[in-house]
Design a protein around this motif. Structure first.
Motif, PDB file in Angstrom:
ATOM      1  N   LEU A  13      89.329 -18.599  25.314  1.00 28.09           N
ATOM      2  CA  LEU A  13      88.320 -19.622  25.616  1.00 28.09           C
ATOM      3  C   LEU A  13      88.824 -20.992  25.184  1.00 28.09           C
ATOM      4  N   ASP A  14      89.461 -21.042  24.008  1.00 29.34           N
ATOM      5  CA  ASP A  14      89.965 -22.328  23.508  1.00 29.34           C
ATOM      6  C   ASP A  14      91.174 -22.813  24.309  1.00 29.34           C
ATOM      7  N   GLU A  15      91.947 -21.855  24.838  1.00 25.62           N
ATOM      8  CA  GLU A  15      93.059 -22.227  25.731  1.00 25.62           C
ATOM      9  C   GLU A  15      92.530 -22.926  26.973  1.00 25.62           C
ATOM     10  N   LEU A  16      91.480 -22.357  27.559  1.00 22.08           N
ATOM     11  CA  LEU A  16      90.875 -22.971  28.752  1.00 22.08           C
ATOM     12  C   LEU A  16      90.375 -24.377  28.421  1.00 22.08           C
ATOM     13  N   TYR A  17      89.786 -24.523  27.239  1.00 19.11           N
ATOM     14  CA  TYR A  17      89.290 -25.844  26.818  1.00 19.11           C
ATOM     15  C   TYR A  17      90.454 -26.827  26.698  1.00 19.11           C
ATOM     16  N   ASN A  18      91.521 -26.390  26.052  1.00 19.27           N
ATOM     17  CA  ASN A  18      92.677 -27.276  25.851  1.00 19.27           C
ATOM     18  C   ASN A  18      93.361 -27.634  27.164  1.00 19.27           C
ATOM     19  N   MET A  19      93.248 -26.723  28.148  1.00 15.40           N
ATOM     20  CA  MET A  19      93.809 -27.008  29.475  1.00 15.40           C
ATOM     21  C   MET A  19      92.821 -27.825  30.327  1.00 15.40           C
ATOM     22  N   ARG A  20      91.672 -28.112  29.766  1.00 16.76           N
ATOM     23  CA  ARG A  20      90.620 -28.916  30.401  1.00 16.76           C
ATOM     24  C   ARG A  20      90.092 -28.256  31.683  1.00 16.76           C
ATOM     25  N   ARG A  21      90.049 -26.934  31.647  1.00 19.39           N
ATOM     26  CA  ARG A  21      89.451 -26.176  32.772  1.00 19.39           C
ATOM     27  C   ARG A  21      87.986 -25.920  32.428  1.00 19.39           C
ATOM     28  N   TYR A  22      87.225 -27.017  32.424  1.00 21.01           N
ATOM     29  CA  TYR A  22      85.869 -26.990  31.857  1.00 21.01           C
ATOM     30  C   TYR A  22      84.882 -26.176  32.688  1.00 21.01           C
ATOM     31  N   ALA A  23      84.944 -26.304  34.014  1.00 24.78           N
ATOM     32  CA  ALA A  23      83.974 -25.588  34.865  1.00 24.78           C
ATOM     33  C   ALA A  23      84.156 -24.076  34.710  1.00 24.78           C
ATOM     34  N   GLU A  24      85.410 -23.652  34.690  1.00 24.11           N
ATOM     35  CA  GLU A  24      85.741 -22.228  34.535  1.00 24.11           C
ATOM     36  C   GLU A  24      85.259 -21.718  33.169  1.00 24.11           C
ATOM     37  N   LEU A  25      85.526 -22.500  32.146  1.00 27.12           N
ATOM     38  CA  LEU A  25      85.123 -22.119  30.791  1.00 27.12           C
ATOM     39  C   LEU A  25      83.600 -22.058  30.681  1.00 27.12           C
ATOM     40  N   ASN A  26      82.926 -23.042  31.260  1.00 29.42           N
ATOM     41  CA  ASN A  26      81.460 -23.077  31.194  1.00 29.42           C
ATOM     42  C   ASN A  26      80.865 -21.832  31.852  1.00 29.42           C
ATOM     43  N   ALA A  27      81.401 -21.465  33.028  1.00 31.47           N
ATOM     44  CA  ALA A  27      80.907 -20.281  33.748  1.00 31.47           C
ATOM     45  C   ALA A  27      81.109 -19.023  32.907  1.00 31.47           C
ATOM     46  N   LEU A  28      82.266 -18.955  32.244  1.00 29.78           N
ATOM     47  CA  LEU A  28      82.590 -17.807  31.401  1.00 29.78           C
ATOM     48  C   LEU A  28      81.633 -17.722  30.210  1.00 29.78           C
ATOM     49  N   LEU A  29      81.398 -18.869  29.572  1.00 33.25           N
ATOM     50  CA  LEU A  29      80.510 -18.902  28.402  1.00 33.25           C
ATOM     51  C   LEU A  29      79.066 -18.585  28.787  1.00 33.25           C
TER      52      LEU A  29
END
Length: 242
Positions: A13-29
Motif C-alpha cells: 500500500l505504501d509503495e503505491l502511495y510513493n509511486m503516486r498511484r492514488y486512485a488505485e490505492l484509494n480503491a484498494l483501501l
C-alpha cells in the motif's frame, strides 16, 4: 489488519502511495474499509488528501471553500477514528496534525491560529511514539520555525486568540530538523532548506550555506519540492551568495 497483510501487506500500500498511484490505492483501501484498523483509516485519510490536493484547493469561491472544509473534516474524522483505535500510532498522530492544519487553514485565520496547539500536540505525540518519524520531526521543526518567523503584526494577531509559546527557539527547531535529516538524509529539499535557514538565523553562515547548497543540488519531484527549491534559490541569492 490481518486481511490486508494476508493479501497485500501494508508495504505494498505504501509503495503505491510513493509511486503516486492514488486512485488505485484509494480503491484498494476502500475494499478494506470494513476492517476496524487504525492502519487502514489513516492511510485512507492520507490518500484522499492527495486526491483532493490534485483536484486543486485554490478554488476561491465561498461555496467551494465550504465544501473543501467539510471534505477535510471527513478526513480528520477518519484519523480521529484511527487514534481512537490506537492512540500510540505515530503516523495517525502525524496525519492528524497535517489534516487538521489543512482544514483550519482553509477555514480562515482565526481557526488556523486556534488549531496551532493541536498541530504541535499531535506532532509531539508522533515523535514520542516513533522517534524516527522523519515527517513528524520535520513538521515539528518547521512549526517552531514558522512561529519564530511570524511578523510582529501576526504575533499581535496570534496573541489575541492564543498565547505564543515562550520556549519556541531556533535551537529547538534546528535540533528537530537535524534529527529528521539524520533519520532520512537528503529525502526532503524542504528539510535541507529549513536547516540552512535556521543556521542563518543563528548566525552560522557557513553551515547555512552548506545546507542551502545541499538543497539546491537535489532534484525536485513534487510541487512541494519545487516550492522549497525556488525558496532556497531566492534565500541563497539574497543572503549567502558570496
Amino acid at each position: 489488519s490481518s486481511g490486508i497483510n494476508a493479501e497485500y501487506g501494508l508495504e505494498h500500500l505504501d509503495e503505491l502511495y510513493n509511486m503516486r498511484r492514488y486512485a488505485e490505492l484509494n480503491a484498494l483501501l476502500e475494499r478494506f474499509a470494513h476492517l476496524n484498523s487504525a492502519e487502514v483509516l489513516w492511510r485512507r485519510a492520507r490518500v484522499q488528501w492527495e486526491i483532493i490536493k490534485a483536484e486543486g484547493l485554490e478554488n476561491t469561491g465561498i461555496l467551494a471553500r465550504k465544501d473543501r472544509v467539510s471534505q477535510m473534516q471527513e478526513l480528520v474524522d477518519l484519523v480521529d477514528q484511527a487514534l481512537a483505535l490506537d492512540e500510540t500510532n505515530s503516523s495517525a498522530h502525524c496525519w492528524k496534525a497535517i489534516l487538521s492544519n489543512a482544514r483550519s487553514s482553509l477555514a480562515g485565520f482565526k481557526e488556523e491560529f486556534e488549531n496551532l496547539e493541536t498541530v504541535r500536540y499531535h506532532l509531539q505525540r508522533a515523535v514520542h511514539f516513533d522517534p524516527s518519524n522523519a515527517t513528524a520531526l520535520n513538521l515539528l521543526g518547521s512549526w517552531h520555525l514558522n512561529m519564530l518567523e511570524l511578523s510582529s503584526f501576526m504575533k499581535f494577531f496570534v496573541n489575541m486568540f492564543w498565547r505564543m509559546p515562550a520556549h519556541c527557539t531556533y535551537e529547538e527547531a534546528l535540533e528537530l530538523l537535524l534529527k529528521a535529516e539524520q533519520v532520512a538524509p537528503k529525502v526532503s529539499i524542504g528539510n535541507l532548506f529549513m536547516i540552512g535557514k535556521t543556521y542563518f538565523r543563528l548566525n552560522q553562515k557557513s553551515k547555512a550555506k552548506h545546507y542551502m547548497e545541499l538543497a539546491l543540488k537535489e532534484t525536485a519531484v513534487t510541487d512541494e519540492d519545487q516550492m522549497y527549491f525556488e525558496e532556497a534559490k531566492r534565500f541563497y541569492r539574497s543572503n549567502l551568495a558570496s
